[in-house]
Design an enzyme around this catalytic site. Structure first.
Site, PDB file in Angstrom:
ATOM      1  CB  SER A 123      35.060 -21.267   3.123  1.00  0.00           C
ATOM      2  OG  SER A 123      33.906 -20.495   3.427  1.00  0.00           O
ATOM      3  CG  HIS A 144      38.326 -22.765   0.976  1.00  0.00           C
ATOM      4  ND1 HIS A 144      38.829 -22.641   2.252  1.00  0.00           N
ATOM      5  CD2 HIS A 144      37.672 -21.603   0.705  1.00  0.00           C
ATOM      6  CE1 HIS A 144      38.492 -21.465   2.732  1.00  0.00           C
ATOM      7  NE2 HIS A 144      37.790 -20.823   1.808  1.00  0.00           N
ATOM      8  CD  GLU A 156      41.209 -24.990   4.306  1.00  0.00           C
ATOM      9  OE1 GLU A 156      41.564 -25.114   5.494  1.00  0.00           O
ATOM     10  OE2 GLU A 156      40.110 -24.487   3.967  1.00  0.00           O
ATOM     11  CG  ASN A 195      37.295 -20.284   6.820  1.00  0.00           C
ATOM     12  OD1 ASN A 195      38.076 -19.353   6.996  1.00  0.00           O
ATOM     13  ND2 ASN A 195      36.579 -20.405   5.718  1.00  0.00           N
TER      14      ASN A 195
END
Length: 288
Positions: A123, A144, A156, A195
């Site tokens: 991530s 991800h 992602e 994130n």
């Protein structure tokens, strides 16, 4: 390579993320292997997945036949090189340590078929920092997933400057084949989209706590009842794992050199006490 050319998926790492990614792959019809270096880790992953699938069947979320067929497609192995030599798509879900990942990618590159894509679930560690460790940088990208992988829909997909369009297209389509909603980034950015947004909220929450403005429990309540988030930031850290949160911040610091990337002192204290959250029975909250 198109998704129709993918028949075998290998997941490196049998932790919470790796085990669930492997299960999603098997449920989606792919012959799948979950690889680790420790048998006890594989045993825990298998037990966890069987427990979760049994619960899903009991609640009518999945059929017993579908789950049985998925486990027939899913294998657990310590023999990484033999498994990877017969795979089409590798998803690395190892610890968030850039040197470990670079070493792993070098090893994978030596044994994986020439057509195989090497994706990292990281991530925070961008794939360009791994691509120069292999002889196929055009087949390296980030893929991800989000925890819990069996439930969360977002994936992602992040190419680096060397990633081919074919690799991007195949990875996006594989995410869709997994029943996920792929989000494609146009360029690399540590933390990607979700994130980075989450870290901004987490950073502010921890600062409010460390500054004595409010107890972490009340901050969680405010986020859930005012912002309508399903979990507060401290609850989420406990579910993700304080160790994961800490290592992600350290990995970002290794890439940016910015002291602002370092984990907060309270997070560091929990990490050093090995109070990682739900997995250890205690983190911000006590689960004993």
């Amino acid at each position: 390579m198109a998704t129709t050319d993918i028949s075998h998926v290998t997941v490196i790492g049998s932790g919470t993320m790796g085990a669930q990614i492997g299960m999603v792959s098997a449920l989606s019809g792919y012959r799948t292997a979950i690889v680790d270096i420790a048998q006890d880790s594989l045993d825990r992953a298998s037990e966890m997945l069987h427990t979760r699938m049994d619960r899903d069947v009991d609640k009518g979320r999945r059929t017993a036949d579908d789950v049985r067929a998925a486990f027939d497609r899913l294998g657990f192995s310590l023999d990484r090189d033999t498994v990877v030599a017969d795979t089409d798509f590798v998803i690395e879900a190892a610890i968030e340590d850039i040197e470990i990942k670079r070493s792993l990618f070098r090893d994978l590159d030596k044994v994986a078929p020439a057509h195989a894509i090497l994706a990292t679930n990281s991530s925070n560690i961008v794939s360009s920092s791994l691509a120069d460790a292999v002889g196929r940088p055009d087949k390296v990208c980030n893929m991800h997933f989000f925890n819990p992988v069996l439930i969360m829909e977002c994936v992602e997909v992040v190419p680096n400057e060397h990633t081919s369009q074919e690799t991007v297209d195949t990875t996006v389509e594989l995410a869709r084949a997994f029943g996920k909603q792929p989000v494609l980034l146009k360029k690399e950015a540590p933390g990607f989209i979700a994130n980075r947004l989450l870290n901004a909220l987490r950073k502010e929450a921890v600062e409010l706590y460390e500054d004595g403005v409010a107890d972490f429990r009340d901050i969680d309540v405010a986020v859930k009842t005012a912002l309508r988030h399903p979990m507060g930031p401290f609850e989420l850290m406990d579910m993700t794992g304080i160790d994961v949160v800490y290592l992600i911040r350290m990995a970002e610091y290794a890439q940016t050199g910015d002291p602002a990337s370092l984990p907060a002192q309270s997070v560091k204290d929990l990490y050093e006490k090995k109070q990682f959250g739900r997995k250890t029975g205690k983190g911000w909250y006590d689960y004993s």
